[in-house]
Design an enzyme around this catalytic site. Structure first.
Site, PDB file in Angstrom:
ATOM      1  N   HIS A  42       0.830  -1.202   0.000  1.00  0.00           N
ATOM      2  CA  HIS A  42       0.000   0.000   0.000  1.00  0.00           C
ATOM      3  C   HIS A  42       0.864   1.252   0.000  1.00  0.00           C
ATOM      4  O   HIS A  42       0.592   2.219  -0.709  1.00  0.00           O
ATOM      5  CB  HIS A  42      -0.955  -0.006   1.198  1.00  0.00           C
ATOM      6  CG  HIS A  42      -2.142   0.874   1.005  1.00  0.00           C
ATOM      7  ND1 HIS A  42      -2.278   2.087   1.624  1.00  0.00           N
ATOM      8  CD2 HIS A  42      -3.247   0.737   0.229  1.00  0.00           C
ATOM      9  CE1 HIS A  42      -3.418   2.643   1.251  1.00  0.00           C
ATOM     10  NE2 HIS A  42      -4.028   1.857   0.399  1.00  0.00           N
ATOM     11  N   HIS A  94      -5.049   5.854  -5.787  1.00  0.00           N
ATOM     12  CA  HIS A  94      -6.253   6.504  -5.265  1.00  0.00           C
ATOM     13  C   HIS A  94      -6.643   7.656  -6.185  1.00  0.00           C
ATOM     14  O   HIS A  94      -5.904   7.997  -7.091  1.00  0.00           O
ATOM     15  CB  HIS A  94      -6.010   7.015  -3.850  1.00  0.00           C
ATOM     16  CG  HIS A  94      -5.639   5.909  -2.909  1.00  0.00           C
ATOM     17  ND1 HIS A  94      -4.340   5.524  -2.716  1.00  0.00           N
ATOM     18  CD2 HIS A  94      -6.397   5.070  -2.176  1.00  0.00           C
ATOM     19  CE1 HIS A  94      -4.309   4.510  -1.870  1.00  0.00           C
ATOM     20  NE2 HIS A  94      -5.538   4.199  -1.527  1.00  0.00           N
ATOM     21  N   HIS A 110      -7.591  -2.175  -5.087  1.00  0.00           N
ATOM     22  CA  HIS A 110      -7.801  -2.746  -3.754  1.00  0.00           C
ATOM     23  C   HIS A 110      -8.405  -4.150  -3.834  1.00  0.00           C
ATOM     24  O   HIS A 110      -8.158  -4.976  -2.970  1.00  0.00           O
ATOM     25  CB  HIS A 110      -8.647  -1.808  -2.900  1.00  0.00           C
ATOM     26  CG  HIS A 110      -7.924  -0.550  -2.517  1.00  0.00           C
ATOM     27  ND1 HIS A 110      -7.955   0.583  -3.296  1.00  0.00           N
ATOM     28  CD2 HIS A 110      -7.088  -0.264  -1.471  1.00  0.00           C
ATOM     29  CE1 HIS A 110      -7.196   1.521  -2.732  1.00  0.00           C
ATOM     30  NE2 HIS A 110      -6.657   1.035  -1.627  1.00  0.00           N
ATOM     31  N   HIS A 124     -15.284   5.870   2.447  1.00  0.00           N
ATOM     32  CA  HIS A 124     -13.988   5.202   2.543  1.00  0.00           C
ATOM     33  C   HIS A 124     -12.958   5.984   3.368  1.00  0.00           C
ATOM     34  O   HIS A 124     -12.380   5.476   4.311  1.00  0.00           O
ATOM     35  CB  HIS A 124     -13.438   4.911   1.138  1.00  0.00           C
ATOM     36  CG  HIS A 124     -11.968   4.705   1.116  1.00  0.00           C
ATOM     37  ND1 HIS A 124     -11.081   5.680   0.699  1.00  0.00           N
ATOM     38  CD2 HIS A 124     -11.202   3.660   1.525  1.00  0.00           C
ATOM     39  CE1 HIS A 124      -9.838   5.221   0.829  1.00  0.00           C
ATOM     40  NE2 HIS A 124      -9.890   4.000   1.323  1.00  0.00           N
ATOM     41  N   HIS A 133     -10.985   5.526   7.436  1.00  0.00           N
ATOM     42  CA  HIS A 133      -9.539   5.501   7.695  1.00  0.00           C
ATOM     43  C   HIS A 133      -9.180   6.460   8.835  1.00  0.00           C
ATOM     44  O   HIS A 133      -8.454   6.114   9.766  1.00  0.00           O
ATOM     45  CB  HIS A 133      -8.773   5.969   6.446  1.00  0.00           C
ATOM     46  CG  HIS A 133      -8.452   4.869   5.492  1.00  0.00           C
ATOM     47  ND1 HIS A 133      -7.318   4.115   5.602  1.00  0.00           N
ATOM     48  CD2 HIS A 133      -9.105   4.397   4.407  1.00  0.00           C
ATOM     49  CE1 HIS A 133      -7.278   3.235   4.618  1.00  0.00           C
ATOM     50  NE2 HIS A 133      -8.361   3.380   3.866  1.00  0.00           N
ATOM     51  N   PHE A 164      -1.774   6.682   4.171  1.00  0.00           N
ATOM     52  CA  PHE A 164      -1.610   5.581   3.219  1.00  0.00           C
ATOM     53  C   PHE A 164      -0.391   4.707   3.515  1.00  0.00           C
ATOM     54  O   PHE A 164      -0.439   3.497   3.369  1.00  0.00           O
ATOM     55  CB  PHE A 164      -1.463   6.118   1.793  1.00  0.00           C
ATOM     56  CG  PHE A 164      -2.718   6.696   1.236  1.00  0.00           C
ATOM     57  CD1 PHE A 164      -3.959   6.161   1.539  1.00  0.00           C
ATOM     58  CD2 PHE A 164      -2.673   7.784   0.362  1.00  0.00           C
ATOM     59  CE1 PHE A 164      -5.122   6.694   1.011  1.00  0.00           C
ATOM     60  CE2 PHE A 164      -3.836   8.325  -0.175  1.00  0.00           C
ATOM     61  CZ  PHE A 164      -5.057   7.785   0.154  1.00  0.00           C
ATOM     62  N   HIS A 222     -11.531  -2.494   3.867  1.00  0.00           N
ATOM     63  CA  HIS A 222     -11.552  -2.524   2.412  1.00  0.00           C
ATOM     64  C   HIS A 222     -12.398  -3.656   1.842  1.00  0.00           C
ATOM     65  O   HIS A 222     -12.883  -3.557   0.718  1.00  0.00           O
ATOM     66  CB  HIS A 222     -10.141  -2.507   1.823  1.00  0.00           C
ATOM     67  CG  HIS A 222      -9.739  -1.108   1.495  1.00  0.00           C
ATOM     68  ND1 HIS A 222     -10.122  -0.482   0.324  1.00  0.00           N
ATOM     69  CD2 HIS A 222      -9.077  -0.187   2.228  1.00  0.00           C
ATOM     70  CE1 HIS A 222      -9.694   0.768   0.351  1.00  0.00           C
ATOM     71  NE2 HIS A 222      -9.057   0.976   1.480  1.00  0.00           N
TER      72      HIS A 222
END
Ligand code: C2O
Length: 549
Positions: free
Chosen positions: A144, A162, A171, A295, A299, A323, A336
């Protein structure tokens, strides 16, 4: 890299031909009118489409950055290949005899949790036994980091998975191999990752399996926001500060939001998947609706509070809120899995929701190691049907689908009392709440017109500092219409460092106008509410556009 770029452009010439010949049959493709024409060549009296799908990053990997001037203190790159990158084979999906069924994390039994914990433990053991084993826990997390923090390049620009149509397919592949590795480490070929069912009130807490350090130590991660453990209800638009609300309000808000994002704001593929990303467009052409929210907020909700003392450094959101470290939290894969499940659900909603058939999307490539430590190139085209990839999701009801607003006899805000867009824009700083009226070009559109073209509230040239946390909300006649968010990151090799320009930030409003009964109005009251970081945002204009999306 130069070699690769040249090879790429030759093949794109050939593809350009094919594309041109096919153009008549492709006019129904949602992307055909959006293809990027960045050059014209006089050849056979016609123009050629010079676009190249993103290639697998097999040739180069360098340092990753946490933020400008701050490098990731270790290498995020995959283990050294023992073959020539050119010889990395294409991955063929193995025949599926039995689907791996991914369960909802809050509803699994003890046996499952023990198994999952053991699989992660084995992965962590690989880190110690052989740090260059691509199946190891850190190696997997680094995937990632490499794909998202600037370690890979496409030409001279960073590769970024992204903020574009690569988001969902990337993903999906990542989880695909992660799941197979876990399964093989516990000799269970049916092993399936759990999904964090945050779209159901019962799944809106942090999944308990990740929050029991004494029972499942390998699923636990100390680098999380402690205020959000236990009974805290997730806020799907969380952006750094906890809004005061009762649990019930929070769940209800989440439901409304999910309906907005999955249905109202994602009526067609470009809005759902994100904008086309090719070698020519460069990174971050624009994210899809669900990537943006919920999303990203999930996070941030899980990660440590930015600025907190982490011992060796001040928090940049680690682990989940950045990230480069997201993959170090086992909850990442669970989050995810549900993001991925949203994709499978969106595909069944109907209407204009079709998969993307642009070859630049289908032929984009990525690079992963499989459960046997073998490197492979994979293609986006193989991700469109998850069952062909051998997994599915255990069914859970999706109550948010019933959260379409019922037309309330709501007071209509009087647009005439507000300044028109021409008086408000450009906005140099979105540092306070602003209301204005936007003119529609037509009112009372027929169903046919609506099917042909989506009405969009379009903000042009939205510019902001990518290093800052940022979110603002958009309301139409005081009804929540959507949000824009930025998860702090870096961007390299751009003409203006750290400032990004989003050409169009668009909200689809066909359905919303029906719901709030404003279809016959010529002017709409729009309100922008900056929540965080508005002082780093400028917007050139706002207008209503009609687009086949
Ligand atoms: Cu690749 Cu949820 O981030």
């Amino acid at each position: 890299m130069i070699e690769a770029a040249e090879a790429g452009s030759t093949s794109s010439l050939k593809r350009g031909f094919r594309k041109r010949q096919n153009q008549n049959v492709e006019t129904n493709s949602p992307f055909s009118r959006n293809t990027y024409w960045f050059g014209r060549l006089c050849l056979c009296g016609g123009s050629i489409n010079l676009t190249t799908p993103i290639p697998a990053p097999t040739n180069f990997c360098g340092t990753a950055e946490i933020k400008p001037g701050l490098n990731v203190p270790y290498s995020c790159c995959p283990p050294k290949l023992d073959i020539d990158p050119k010889d990395i084979p294409y991955y063929k999906l193995p025949p599926v005899s039995k689907l791996r069924i991914r369960p909802a994390a809050h509803a699994v039994d003890e046996e499952y949790m023990v198994k999952f914990n053991l699989a992660i433990k084995r992965m962590k053991e690989l880190d110690v036994k052989d740090p260059s084993d691509p199946r190891g826990f850190s190696q997997q997390a680094n995937i990632h980091c490499a794909y998202c923090n600037g370690a890979y390049k496409v030409g001279d620009k960073e590769l970024q998975v992204h903020y574009s149509w690569l988001f969902f397919p990337y993903h999906r592949w990542y989880l695909y191999f992660y799941e197979r590795i876990l399964g093989s480490l516990i000799n269970d070929t049916s092993f399936a990752l759990p999904y964090w069912n945050w779209d159901h009130p019962k799944g809106m807490r942090f999944p308990p399996m990740f929050d029991q350090p004494n029972v499942y130590p390998d699923l636990y991660n100390p680098r999380r926001n402690n205020d959000h453990r236990g009974q805290a209800i997730l806020d799907l638009v969380h952006f750094g500060d906890d809004v005061k609300a009762t649990d019930l309000q929070r769940m209800c808000n989440n439901m409304v939001l999910l309906y907005r994002q999955m249905v109202t704001n994602s009526p067609c593929s470009q809005l759902f998947y994100g904008k086309p990303y090719t070698v020519e467009t460069g990174p971050k052409p624009g994210q899809g609706v669900v990537e943006n929210i919920p999303h990203t907020p999930v996070h941030i909700w899980v990660g440590t509070v930015v600025g907190l003392d982490l011992g060796n450094k001040k928090s940049d959101g680690e682990d989940m809120g950045n990230f480069y470290t997201s993959g170090l939290d086992p909850a990442f894969y669970c989050h995810h899995a549900n993001v991925d499940r949203m994709w499978t659900i969106w595909q069944t909603i109907g209407g204009k929701r079709k998969d993307i058939d642009d070859p630049d999307f289908l032929n984009a490539e990525l690079f992963f190691y499989d459960e046997n430590k073998k490197p492979y190139r994979v293609k986006v085209r193989d991700t469109l049907n998850h069952k062909k990839m051998g997994f599915d999701y255990l069914h859970m009801p999706t109550p948010w689908r019933n959260y379409k607003l019922v037309k309330k006899s709501k007071t209509k805000l009087n647009a005439r009392l507000l300044p028109p867009t021409t008086k408000i824009f450009p906005i140099a700083k979105l540092d306070k709440v602003i209301s204005f009226s936007v003119q529609r070009l037509t009112s009372g559109r027929t169903q046919q017109e609506k099917d042909a073209k989506e009405e969009m509230l379009t903000f042009k040239n939205l510019r902001y500092d990518v290093r800052k946390q940022m979110r603002f909300d958009v309301f139409i006649n005081a009804e929540f219409s959507g949000s824009y968010t930025n998860l702090p990151h870096i961007q390299r090799n751009q003409s203006e460092p750290h400032i990004t320009t989003i050409k169009n930030f668009q909200l689809a409003i066909n359905e919303l106008l029906e719901e709030i009964g404003l279809e016959d109005e010529y002017n709409l009251v729009v309100t922008l509410v900056p929540k965080i970081g508005g002082e780093f945002v400028s917007i050139e204009s706002a207008e209503i556009t009609y687009e086949a999306c």
